[in-house]
Structure formats: structure tokens, C-alpha cells
Design a protein around this motif. Structure first.
Motif, PDB file in Angstrom:
ATOM      1  N   ASP A  70       0.850  -1.190   0.000  1.00  9.05           N
ATOM      2  CA  ASP A  70       0.000   0.000   0.000  1.00  9.05           C
ATOM      3  C   ASP A  70       0.884   1.238   0.000  1.00  9.05           C
ATOM      4  N   ARG A  71       0.918   1.945  -1.129  1.00 13.45           N
ATOM      5  CA  ARG A  71       1.750   3.143  -1.265  1.00 13.45           C
ATOM      6  C   ARG A  71       0.883   4.395  -1.229  1.00 13.45           C
ATOM      7  N   GLU A  72       1.526   5.529  -0.992  1.00 19.89           N
ATOM      8  CA  GLU A  72       0.821   6.806  -1.057  1.00 19.89           C
ATOM      9  C   GLU A  72       0.302   7.004  -2.487  1.00 19.89           C
ATOM     10  N   PRO A  73      -0.999   7.249  -2.651  1.00 20.57           N
ATOM     11  CA  PRO A  73      -1.565   7.324  -4.008  1.00 20.57           C
ATOM     12  C   PRO A  73      -1.228   8.634  -4.727  1.00 20.57           C
ATOM     13  N   VAL A  74       0.011   8.743  -5.153  1.00 19.93           N
ATOM     14  CA  VAL A  74       0.427   9.929  -5.898  1.00 19.93           C
ATOM     15  C   VAL A  74      -0.085   9.853  -7.328  1.00 19.93           C
ATOM     16  N   LYS A  75       0.029   8.668  -7.944  1.00 24.04           N
ATOM     17  CA  LYS A  75      -0.457   8.448  -9.311  1.00 24.04           C
ATOM     18  C   LYS A  75      -1.596   7.436  -9.262  1.00 24.04           C
ATOM     19  N   VAL A  76      -2.687   7.800  -9.881  1.00 27.68           N
ATOM     20  CA  VAL A  76      -3.912   6.996  -9.778  1.00 27.68           C
ATOM     21  C   VAL A  76      -4.380   6.590 -11.172  1.00 27.68           C
ATOM     22  N   LEU A  77      -4.811   5.344 -11.276  1.00 27.77           N
ATOM     23  CA  LEU A  77      -5.421   4.839 -12.510  1.00 27.77           C
ATOM     24  C   LEU A  77      -6.852   4.435 -12.209  1.00 27.77           C
ATOM     25  N   VAL A  78      -7.793   4.912 -13.031  1.00 29.58           N
ATOM     26  CA  VAL A  78      -9.201   4.557 -12.868  1.00 29.58           C
ATOM     27  C   VAL A  78      -9.637   3.752 -14.090  1.00 29.58           C
ATOM     28  N   VAL A  79     -10.098   2.532 -13.853  1.00 30.30           N
ATOM     29  CA  VAL A  79     -10.598   1.666 -14.923  1.00 30.30           C
ATOM     30  C   VAL A  79     -12.113   1.845 -14.994  1.00 30.30           C
ATOM     31  N   VAL A  80     -12.591   2.390 -16.114  1.00 27.86           N
ATOM     32  CA  VAL A  80     -14.012   2.671 -16.293  1.00 27.86           C
ATOM     33  C   VAL A  80     -14.574   1.697 -17.324  1.00 27.86           C
ATOM     34  N   VAL A 171      -5.094   1.688  -8.135  1.00 24.36           N
ATOM     35  CA  VAL A 171      -5.943   1.372  -9.287  1.00 24.36           C
ATOM     36  C   VAL A 171      -7.357   1.166  -8.775  1.00 24.36           C
ATOM     37  N   GLU A 172      -8.279   1.980  -9.292  1.00 20.83           N
ATOM     38  CA  GLU A 172      -9.692   1.890  -8.914  1.00 20.83           C
ATOM     39  C   GLU A 172     -10.499   1.358 -10.101  1.00 20.83           C
ATOM     40  N   LEU A 173     -11.554   0.616  -9.788  1.00 22.44           N
ATOM     41  CA  LEU A 173     -12.380  -0.014 -10.809  1.00 22.44           C
ATOM     42  C   LEU A 173     -13.823   0.447 -10.639  1.00 22.44           C
ATOM     43  N   VAL A 174     -14.431   0.922 -11.735  1.00 24.20           N
ATOM     44  CA  VAL A 174     -15.820   1.404 -11.706  1.00 24.20           C
ATOM     45  C   VAL A 174     -16.608   0.643 -12.773  1.00 24.20           C
ATOM     46  N   TYR A 175     -17.706  -0.001 -12.365  1.00 22.06           N
ATOM     47  CA  TYR A 175     -18.494  -0.784 -13.324  1.00 22.06           C
ATOM     48  C   TYR A 175     -19.906  -0.978 -12.801  1.00 22.06           C
ATOM     49  N   ASN A 176     -20.784  -1.470 -13.662  1.00 29.31           N
ATOM     50  CA  ASN A 176     -22.161  -1.798 -13.289  1.00 29.31           C
ATOM     51  C   ASN A 176     -22.242  -3.255 -12.858  1.00 29.31           C
ATOM     52  N   HIS A 177     -22.772  -3.476 -11.673  1.00 34.73           N
ATOM     53  CA  HIS A 177     -22.976  -4.837 -11.175  1.00 34.73           C
ATOM     54  C   HIS A 177     -24.366  -5.312 -11.592  1.00 34.73           C
ATOM     55  N   ILE A 187     -20.672  -0.112  -8.920  1.00 25.56           N
ATOM     56  CA  ILE A 187     -19.685  -0.567  -7.952  1.00 25.56           C
ATOM     57  C   ILE A 187     -18.384   0.209  -8.175  1.00 25.56           C
ATOM     58  N   THR A 188     -17.807   0.667  -7.091  1.00 28.54           N
ATOM     59  CA  THR A 188     -16.468   1.259  -7.115  1.00 28.54           C
ATOM     60  C   THR A 188     -15.611   0.482  -6.141  1.00 28.54           C
ATOM     61  N   GLU A 189     -14.558  -0.147  -6.631  1.00 32.26           N
ATOM     62  CA  GLU A 189     -13.714  -0.936  -5.754  1.00 32.26           C
ATOM     63  C   GLU A 189     -12.253  -0.773  -6.122  1.00 32.26           C
ATOM     64  N   GLN A 190     -11.417  -0.994  -5.126  1.00 29.21           N
ATOM     65  CA  GLN A 190      -9.969  -0.882  -5.324  1.00 29.21           C
ATOM     66  C   GLN A 190      -9.439  -2.190  -5.879  1.00 29.21           C
ATOM     67  N   LEU A 191      -8.776  -2.097  -7.025  1.00 28.38           N
ATOM     68  CA  LEU A 191      -8.206  -3.288  -7.654  1.00 28.38           C
ATOM     69  C   LEU A 191      -6.773  -3.521  -7.189  1.00 28.38           C
ATOM     70  N   LEU A 192      -5.974  -2.455  -7.139  1.00 25.57           N
ATOM     71  CA  LEU A 192      -4.586  -2.522  -6.701  1.00 25.57           C
ATOM     72  C   LEU A 192      -4.262  -1.311  -5.840  1.00 25.57           C
ATOM     73  N   PRO A 193      -3.470  -1.497  -4.778  1.00 26.34           N
ATOM     74  CA  PRO A 193      -3.042  -2.790  -4.244  1.00 26.34           C
ATOM     75  C   PRO A 193      -4.229  -3.603  -3.737  1.00 26.34           C
ATOM     76  N   VAL A 194      -4.061  -4.902  -3.681  1.00 22.72           N
ATOM     77  CA  VAL A 194      -5.147  -5.779  -3.248  1.00 22.72           C
ATOM     78  C   VAL A 194      -5.553  -5.383  -1.837  1.00 22.72           C
ATOM     79  N   PRO A 195      -6.807  -4.984  -1.621  1.00 18.57           N
ATOM     80  CA  PRO A 195      -7.225  -4.529  -0.290  1.00 18.57           C
ATOM     81  C   PRO A 195      -7.171  -5.654   0.738  1.00 18.57           C
ATOM     82  N   LYS A 196      -6.838  -5.281   1.965  1.00 18.20           N
ATOM     83  CA  LYS A 196      -6.775  -6.254   3.046  1.00 18.20           C
ATOM     84  C   LYS A 196      -8.173  -6.500   3.604  1.00 18.20           C
TER      85      LYS A 196
END
Length: 294
Positions: A70-80, A171-177, A187-196
Motif C-alpha cells: 500500500d503506497r501513497e496514491p500519488v499516481k492513480v489509474l481509474v478503470v471505467v 488502481v480503482e475499478l468502476v463498473y455496473n454490477h 460498484i467502485t472498488e480498489q483493484l490494486l493494491p489488493v485490499p486487506k
């Protein structure tokens, strides 16, 4: 009569539109059946793999896998995850709106610094973010032409490689469930790093005494990348089924609306036709009366 001709043309146009929307509803219903079967078959496996991984990795340190760091989120990727086509109601607009809200509320500072990137799966989201000059990575619109795990894994692997190289810290993931044909929720969920796991006490109580071969670390190292790929593939399948459900619902409503409009137009046409006939009869009677008076 010009008015009658205009109404007839509108009736013809609305009838053609109704036939198109009815056909699109039937096509979406057939595609929805296949898409539903795919997500229903995958979902138990994906959920079980996620639970198994959480059970095994609960006792591991963060450094045991680079995907857990788990790093400081300086650079963010959003998967839409959107669709390639429209005419699905608010399906695409809602997922884009949710992604925009996520970026604005959670990563506004990174956005202002130009450190938010987008991976768009679907032409609608890609076109939206490209028009607004976001850093859109790659072109993944062809995935829906042959939607399978191997093709989805190519996208996931590039995201994982970017995370390992430090191109993205989050890395965040946004999609329709998909729930059913008439209901999809975002749904909005964290893909990376793998959440604990959030509740370690409950997880510890529910842990199963597995016999592990080879070591726990090696198994987790093998499962984590596979789980990440499975989760993204599940999100795309969910979105695909949701798209067809939303389109089927939208086309069903459009067909109903076309039917209501046809009724109103036919009523207006009959009223105008009756008025024209009455006017002609009145003129004939008036002319006959004038001739008789002579």
C-alpha cells in the motif's frame, strides 16, 4: 389535406421506429441470456477465490507480494467499464458520472497535478475522456467483440505491470454490477493494491486449517495475480450483462412510448380527416342550397 399528409408521414415514421425498438429489445433479450449465464457461472468461482486468498494472506506481511504493498496514491489509474454502443438508457452516463465523482472526491489533488490516468473499457467511456483531454491509456474497445478471460487478462496484465513499475500507486475499478434485467447498480472498488480484509477478528475465526503444498507464500504469490485478473474479468462480464439488461429495458419502454404516440397520432389523423369531410359536406350542401334558391 396537407395537414393529413403530414400526420400520415409521422405515423409511418413512428411505426418504423417502433419496429426497430422492438427488434432491438428482442436482440438484447437473446444476448442478455448468454451474458447472464457467463456471469452467473463465474461469480461463485471469483468470490470463492477472493475469500480463499483473503484467508491465506491474512497472516502474511505486506512485503510478501508486490501487489499487497500500500503506497501513497500519488499516481492513480481509474478503470471505467462502459459499453461500445448507446441506446441503453442511462447505463453509460451513470458509470461515467460515478467515475467522475470518485476522481473529484477522492483524487482531486492528483487530478489537478495531472496524475490521474484512465483505462476505458468500452467506446463510450473512451470517447468521453478523450474529448476532455484525460490521459487515456490504450484502446480496449475490441474486447467486447471476443469477450473471454484470455483477452481480458491482457488488459489486466498491462495494469499490473504498470503498478509494479510505479506508473500507478492506486488502481480503482468502476463498473455496473448485474442483479437482474431491470436492476443494475454501480460498484467502485480498489483493484490494486489488493485490499486487506477489514475485519481480521471475523476472518481469523473463520479460517480453515488448509494443508498447503508448496508453502503458503508461494501459493499466495500464485493466486494474487490470478485473482486480480479474475476480478477485472468478472467486472467486465457484470457490465456486459448489465448493458444488455439496460438496453432491453430501454427499448421496451421506447416501444411502449411509440405505441402511445401512434394512438395519439391516429386520433389526430381521424379528427382532421373527419373535419375535412365535414367541411366538404358543408360546402356541397351550401352549394346545393344556393342552386335550389336560384
Amino acid at each position: 389535406m396537407a395537414n393529413l399528409k403530414e400526420v400520415r408521414n409521422r405515423i409511418k415514421s413512428v411505426s418504423s421506429t417502433q419496429q426497430i425498438t422492438k427488434a432491438m429489445k428482442m436482440v438484447s433479450a437473446a444476448k442478455l441470456k448468454r451474458a447472464t449465464n457467463a456471469i452467473v457461472q463465474l461469480r461463485p468461482y471469483a468470490n470463492k477465490l477472493k475469500d480463499l486468498l483473503a484467508n491465506l494472506s491474512a497472516s502474511l506481511e505486506d512485503g510478501s507480494s508486490p501487489y499487497l504493498q500500500d503506497r501513497e496514491p500519488v499516481k492513480v489509474l481509474v478503470v471505467v467499464v462502459s459499453s461500445n454502443r448507446g441506446l441503453a438508457g442511462a447505463f453509460n452516463a451513470n458509470v461515467i458520472k460515478t467515475a467522475n465523482n470518485l476522481i473529484a472526491e477522492k483524487y482531486g489533488e492528483q487530478l489537478r497535478a495531472g496524475n490521474v490516468s484512465i483505462v476505458a473499457i468500452g467506446k463510450k467511456s473512451q470517447e468521453f475522456y478523450q474529448r476532455r483531454k484525460y490521459n487515456v491509456i490504450g484502446n480496449n474497445n475490441d474486447l467486447y467483440l471476443d469477450l473471454n478471460f484470455a483477452n481480458a487478462s491482457v488488459i489486466t496484465q498491462s495494469i499490473m505491470d504498470g503498478f509494479l513499475k510505479g506508473d500507478y500507486d492506486r488502481v480503482e475499478l468502476v463498473y455496473n454490477h448485474f442483479r437482474n434485467a431491470a436492476m443494475q447498480f454501480l460498484i467502485t472498488e480498489q483493484l490494486l493494491p489488493v485490499p486487506k480484509p477489514e475485519k481480521k477478528e471475523e476472518l481469523k475465526a473463520a479460517q480453515v486449517d488448509y494443508i498447503l503444498e508448496p508453502s503458503q507464500e508461494e501459493i499466495v504469490a500464485e493466486l494474487i495475480p490470478k485473482n486480480i485478473k479474475i476480478q477485472l474479468y468478472k467486472a467486465v462480464l457484470d457490465s456486459n450483462a448489465s448493458e444488455h439488461g439496460a438496453r432491453m429495458t430501454a427499448m421496451d419502454k421506447a416501444t411502449e412510448n411509440a405505441g402511445d404516440l401512434l394512438k395519439a397520432l391516429k386520433l389526430a389523423y381521424n379528427q382532421a380527416r373527419q373535419a375535412a369531410i365535414t367541411t366538404e359536406l358543408t360546402e356541397i350542401v351550401s352549394g346545393a342550397a344556393a342552386l335550389s334558391a336560384q
